[in-house]
Scaffold this motif. Sequence first.
Motif, PDB file in Angstrom:
ATOM      1  N   SER A  77     -12.206  -7.205   2.078  1.00  0.00           N
ATOM      2  CA  SER A  77     -11.535  -6.206   1.248  1.00  0.00           C
ATOM      3  C   SER A  77     -11.261  -4.910   1.974  1.00  0.00           C
ATOM      4  O   SER A  77     -10.213  -4.288   1.799  1.00  0.00           O
ATOM      5  CB  SER A  77     -12.380  -5.922  -0.004  1.00  0.00           C
ATOM      6  N   LYS A  92      -8.316  -4.080   5.567  1.00  0.00           N
ATOM      7  CA  LYS A  92      -6.934  -3.626   5.586  1.00  0.00           C
ATOM      8  C   LYS A  92      -6.745  -2.386   4.725  1.00  0.00           C
ATOM      9  O   LYS A  92      -5.624  -2.045   4.361  1.00  0.00           O
ATOM     10  CB  LYS A  92      -5.997  -4.753   5.131  1.00  0.00           C
ATOM     11  N   ASP A  93      -7.827  -1.719   4.404  1.00  0.00           N
ATOM     12  CA  ASP A  93      -7.725  -0.449   3.694  1.00  0.00           C
ATOM     13  C   ASP A  93      -6.897   0.529   4.507  1.00  0.00           C
ATOM     14  O   ASP A  93      -6.801   0.425   5.729  1.00  0.00           O
ATOM     15  CB  ASP A  93      -9.119   0.168   3.485  1.00  0.00           C
ATOM     16  N   GLU A 115      -2.120   1.799   3.875  1.00  0.00           N
ATOM     17  CA  GLU A 115      -2.045   0.424   3.378  1.00  0.00           C
ATOM     18  C   GLU A 115      -0.698   0.148   2.724  1.00  0.00           C
ATOM     19  O   GLU A 115      -0.055   1.055   2.189  1.00  0.00           O
ATOM     20  CB  GLU A 115      -3.177   0.188   2.375  1.00  0.00           C
ATOM     21  N   HIS A 116      -0.310  -1.113   2.732  1.00  0.00           N
ATOM     22  CA  HIS A 116       0.939  -1.549   2.111  1.00  0.00           C
ATOM     23  C   HIS A 116       0.840  -1.486   0.582  1.00  0.00           C
ATOM     24  O   HIS A 116      -0.258  -1.423   0.025  1.00  0.00           O
ATOM     25  CB  HIS A 116       1.254  -2.988   2.548  1.00  0.00           C
ATOM     26  N   PRO A 117       1.979  -1.537  -0.136  1.00  0.00           N
ATOM     27  CA  PRO A 117       1.963  -1.537  -1.606  1.00  0.00           C
ATOM     28  C   PRO A 117       1.348  -2.818  -2.163  1.00  0.00           C
ATOM     29  O   PRO A 117       1.359  -3.866  -1.508  1.00  0.00           O
ATOM     30  CB  PRO A 117       3.447  -1.451  -1.982  1.00  0.00           C
ATOM     31  N   HIS A 118       0.819  -2.712  -3.379  1.00  0.00           N
ATOM     32  CA  HIS A 118       0.245  -3.871  -4.079  1.00  0.00           C
ATOM     33  C   HIS A 118       0.951  -4.077  -5.411  1.00  0.00           C
ATOM     34  O   HIS A 118       1.412  -3.119  -6.040  1.00  0.00           O
ATOM     35  CB  HIS A 118      -1.248  -3.645  -4.349  1.00  0.00           C
ATOM     36  N   TYR A 119       1.000  -5.341  -5.855  1.00  0.00           N
ATOM     37  CA  TYR A 119       1.570  -5.687  -7.152  1.00  0.00           C
ATOM     38  C   TYR A 119       0.694  -6.741  -7.812  1.00  0.00           C
ATOM     39  O   TYR A 119       0.005  -7.508  -7.136  1.00  0.00           O
ATOM     40  CB  TYR A 119       2.986  -6.256  -7.002  1.00  0.00           C
ATOM     41  N   THR A 120       0.744  -6.799  -9.144  1.00  0.00           N
ATOM     42  CA  THR A 120       0.071  -7.865  -9.869  1.00  0.00           C
ATOM     43  C   THR A 120       0.945  -8.278 -11.058  1.00  0.00           C
ATOM     44  O   THR A 120       2.028  -7.721 -11.277  1.00  0.00           O
ATOM     45  CB  THR A 120      -1.331  -7.426 -10.332  1.00  0.00           C
ATOM     46  N   LEU A 141       6.745 -11.691  -2.101  1.00  0.00           N
ATOM     47  CA  LEU A 141       5.335 -11.817  -2.475  1.00  0.00           C
ATOM     48  C   LEU A 141       5.088 -13.022  -3.369  1.00  0.00           C
ATOM     49  O   LEU A 141       3.936 -13.442  -3.522  1.00  0.00           O
ATOM     50  CB  LEU A 141       4.866 -10.539  -3.167  1.00  0.00           C
ATOM     51  N   GLU A 148       2.907 -11.601   5.106  1.00  0.00           N
ATOM     52  CA  GLU A 148       2.166 -10.751   6.028  1.00  0.00           C
ATOM     53  C   GLU A 148       3.115  -9.835   6.801  1.00  0.00           C
ATOM     54  O   GLU A 148       2.809  -8.662   7.046  1.00  0.00           O
ATOM     55  CB  GLU A 148       1.351 -11.607   6.994  1.00  0.00           C
ATOM     56  N   ARG A 197       4.183  -7.044   4.433  1.00  0.00           N
ATOM     57  CA  ARG A 197       3.101  -6.074   4.237  1.00  0.00           C
ATOM     58  C   ARG A 197       2.955  -5.153   5.453  1.00  0.00           C
ATOM     59  O   ARG A 197       2.729  -3.953   5.299  1.00  0.00           O
ATOM     60  CB  ARG A 197       1.787  -6.810   3.961  1.00  0.00           C
TER      61      ARG A 197
END
Length: 246
Positions: A166, A169-170, A178-183, A197, A206, A209
């Motif tokens: 975890s 890649k902080d 860090e790169h953007p995140h989505y859920t 994604l 990768e 990202r």
Amino acid sequence: MKIDVLSLFPDMFSGVFGESILKKATEKQAVQFNVVNFREYAANKHLTVDDYPYGGGAGMVLKAQPIFDAVAALTAQTESVKPRIILLCPQGDRYTQKRAEELAQEEHLIFICGHYEGYDERIREHLVTDEISIGDYVLTGGELGAMVVIDSVVRLLPDVLGNAESHMKDSFSTGMLEHPHYTRPADFRGMMVPEVLMSGNHKHIEEWRTKEALRRTLLRRPDLFEEVELTKEQEKWLVDIKKEYE
């Protein structure tokens, strides 16, 4: 890891150490916290820990004796391990993720949280091993700074985070943001998750990202590129990204 904190306001740490990741770290026996009120080590009947500065001036200065004696008592319990003794102060080195990773390798950390105008200089010169500042501003005391450093260190200890990868890649761990995140959901009020994604192509994901990490670092913290070592491929991507903003 053992972490001792010297503070005149030990109750400030109760909620922080008793919640979230720090609580889990304690339950997993990854870390042992001990908060000490160094007023208990004052050598006078009034338990005075501060005094007027030599030469005059505003404010009060923390005396050397209570802090020296408190540290001596703590180190006597673990003579086989040499602790890092950390002074939180505005004059210290600016704190970084690299320093967090370095401190996470230690077995014993002692944090000294000051108040008032400052410390007797002999504490700085003859007792501490590290001086740390969490930013270019001044706080009422060192407690909040110590909490920030402790949190950033403890989360790096083995088995503390649910996923061992975890923190790898902080932001700042790679030298970049860090790169953007989505859920889920993929479509939220017309705002879509990037198709790559959801492609299932891990190589393309990768690559996306990494490019987005480069883009975010370029736009928000370009100074970080002065120290990060990019691969030839990343350098090419960065050149292409810069062209987008010319």
